[in-house]
Enzyme design. Structure first.
Site, PDB file in Angstrom:
ATOM      1  N   ILE A 135      19.069  11.820 -22.936  1.00  0.00           N
ATOM      2  CA  ILE A 135      18.175  11.721 -21.787  1.00  0.00           C
ATOM      3  C   ILE A 135      16.851  11.176 -22.309  1.00  0.00           C
ATOM      4  O   ILE A 135      16.510  11.366 -23.473  1.00  0.00           O
ATOM      5  CB  ILE A 135      17.984  13.071 -21.047  1.00  0.00           C
ATOM      6  CG1 ILE A 135      17.503  14.187 -21.996  1.00  0.00           C
ATOM      7  CG2 ILE A 135      19.241  13.486 -20.344  1.00  0.00           C
ATOM      8  CD1 ILE A 135      17.268  15.508 -21.278  1.00  0.00           C
ATOM      9  N   ASP A 136      16.142  10.472 -21.450  1.00  0.00           N
ATOM     10  CA  ASP A 136      14.934   9.779 -21.881  1.00  0.00           C
ATOM     11  C   ASP A 136      13.843  10.748 -22.324  1.00  0.00           C
ATOM     12  O   ASP A 136      13.824  11.917 -21.937  1.00  0.00           O
ATOM     13  CB  ASP A 136      14.399   8.898 -20.748  1.00  0.00           C
ATOM     14  CG  ASP A 136      15.381   7.816 -20.340  1.00  0.00           C
ATOM     15  OD1 ASP A 136      16.151   7.362 -21.207  1.00  0.00           O
ATOM     16  OD2 ASP A 136      15.377   7.433 -19.154  1.00  0.00           O
ATOM     17  N   LYS A 137      12.914  10.234 -23.105  1.00  0.00           N
ATOM     18  CA  LYS A 137      11.798  11.029 -23.623  1.00  0.00           C
ATOM     19  C   LYS A 137      11.089  11.821 -22.517  1.00  0.00           C
ATOM     20  O   LYS A 137      10.840  13.014 -22.656  1.00  0.00           O
ATOM     21  CB  LYS A 137      10.793  10.101 -24.312  1.00  0.00           C
ATOM     22  CG  LYS A 137       9.485  10.779 -24.718  1.00  0.00           C
ATOM     23  CD  LYS A 137       8.448   9.759 -25.173  1.00  0.00           C
ATOM     24  CE  LYS A 137       7.101  10.419 -25.395  1.00  0.00           C
ATOM     25  NZ  LYS A 137       6.031   9.450 -25.706  1.00  0.00           N
ATOM     26  N   THR A 139      12.164  12.501 -19.495  1.00  0.00           N
ATOM     27  CA  THR A 139      13.057  13.247 -18.605  1.00  0.00           C
ATOM     28  C   THR A 139      13.260  14.619 -19.223  1.00  0.00           C
ATOM     29  O   THR A 139      13.567  14.738 -20.407  1.00  0.00           O
ATOM     30  CB  THR A 139      14.411  12.536 -18.452  1.00  0.00           C
ATOM     31  OG1 THR A 139      14.203  11.241 -17.877  1.00  0.00           O
ATOM     32  CG2 THR A 139      15.356  13.338 -17.574  1.00  0.00           C
ATOM     33  N   ARG A 236      16.957   5.647 -13.108  1.00  0.00           N
ATOM     34  CA  ARG A 236      15.702   4.914 -12.941  1.00  0.00           C
ATOM     35  C   ARG A 236      15.963   3.490 -12.454  1.00  0.00           C
ATOM     36  O   ARG A 236      15.286   2.978 -11.553  1.00  0.00           O
ATOM     37  CB  ARG A 236      14.929   4.914 -14.253  1.00  0.00           C
ATOM     38  CG  ARG A 236      14.576   6.311 -14.740  1.00  0.00           C
ATOM     39  CD  ARG A 236      14.168   6.331 -16.211  1.00  0.00           C
ATOM     40  NE  ARG A 236      12.914   5.633 -16.429  1.00  0.00           N
ATOM     41  CZ  ARG A 236      12.403   5.398 -17.643  1.00  0.00           C
ATOM     42  NH1 ARG A 236      13.056   5.795 -18.726  1.00  0.00           N
ATOM     43  NH2 ARG A 236      11.257   4.776 -17.762  1.00  0.00           N
TER      44      ARG A 236
END
Length: 302
Positions: A135-137, A139, A236
């Site tokens: 998962i993104d930084k 998120t 996103r």
């Protein structure tokens, strides 16, 4: 093994750059190592890292076994939701990078896991031992990691077979007019900006996001999403594609947005089959305080 046919987009480009673009997950360093090891073939022949490809060339990648990586464990606090000898589930805070990369060689979730677990797995040749999905930084929310290769392979197979459950909560711009829906649009590198992903039919992979409307406000919507696939930046990109970018998203959203540091996206629910016992596990993590406050403010302003 993966195969691609070179299109006009990558004509006369270096093979290492092309494989990074087409693979979508590997670093330039990893790809150059694969090329030097003969794992990347162009028209069934080995090439050098600076060789250029031509339109119509067939590129074949056979990813080699992982190499041991030198990473240091760091005493970074972890919110552990579940842990046993096979798997660990962590509620990742916003702002924590998942795995080391150029510019983020330390202070990552992997460094924290190495300190906490001591026995994580490392496959696929990536510098993210134990990490099965990302998962993104910016998120927040649930992410699982495997403690040995057998568990890693089992969990990765579940992701590929689409039997894991991954539900997110998000705040997006605009009022979505549908109670629920599905976004089925392939995702690949944005041909206009290689640092971004985009809905495209060129060298892309299938991407499916299901969503339902939780609440609407004057200029925003609060939604639940379920991932059927797990492409880079999928939620996103998909919501930007339908005209409802995530609030606070610095890469895909508008500059005028809600006061939040990074996209308003939280991995709320994670479900999977335990790799050893076969038991179905399901975990949930509450919204972070920052997102809760945004919702309260939106309700009060409504």
């Amino acid at each position: 093994m993966e195969q691609w046919i070179i299109t006009k987009e990558h004509h006369e480009q270096r093979i290492d750059k092309v494989v990074v673009d087409l693979h979508g997950q590997a670093s330039r360093t990893a790809v150059q190592r694969w090329i030097n090891e003969g794992a990347v073939l162009v028209n069934e022949k080995e090439v050098k890292t600076n060789s250029k490809v031509q339109q119509g060339d067939k590129v074949t990648l056979t990813e080699p076994a992982a190499q041991e990586v030198e990473l240091l464990g760091e005493d970074i606090p972890l919110d552990v939701v579940y842990e046993d000898s096979d798997v660990i589930v962590v509620n990742k805070p916003r702002g924590l990078v998942v795995h080391p990369a150029p510019g983020h060689e330390s202070g990552t979730l992997v460094n924290a896991l190495l300190f906490h677990c001591k026995d994580l797995s490392g496959i696929n040749g990536e510098i993210r031992p134990g990490i099965v999905h990302r998962i993104d930084k910016d998120t927040s929310g649930l992410i699982m990691a495997a403690k040995h290769d057998a568990a890693h392979e089992h969990l990765a197979a579940q992701l590929k077979a689409k039997t894991t459950e991954r539900r997110y909560k998000a705040i997006v711009h605009g009022v979505i007019p549908h109670a629920k829906g599905t976004i089925d649009a392939p995702i690949g590198r944005d041909p206009k900006d290689r640092q971004k992903m985009a809905v495209t039919h060129v060298n892309s992979r299938p991407a499916v996001t299901h969503f339902s409307l939780e609440e609407t406000f004057k200029q925003y919507s609060y939604i639940s999403c379920e991932l059927e696939t797990g492409r880079t930046h999928q939620i996103r990109v998909h919501f930007n594609y339908i005209g409802h970018p995530l609030a606070g998203d610095p890469k895909y959203g508008p500059k005028k947005t809600l006061p939040i540091n990074g996209q308003a996206l939280h991995a709320e629910t994670l479900g999977f089959t335990h790799p050893r016992t076969g038991e179905r596990l399901r975990f949930s993590a509450p919204l972070p305080a920052e997102m809760e406050k945004l919702l309260v403010d939106l309700r009060n302003a409504h």
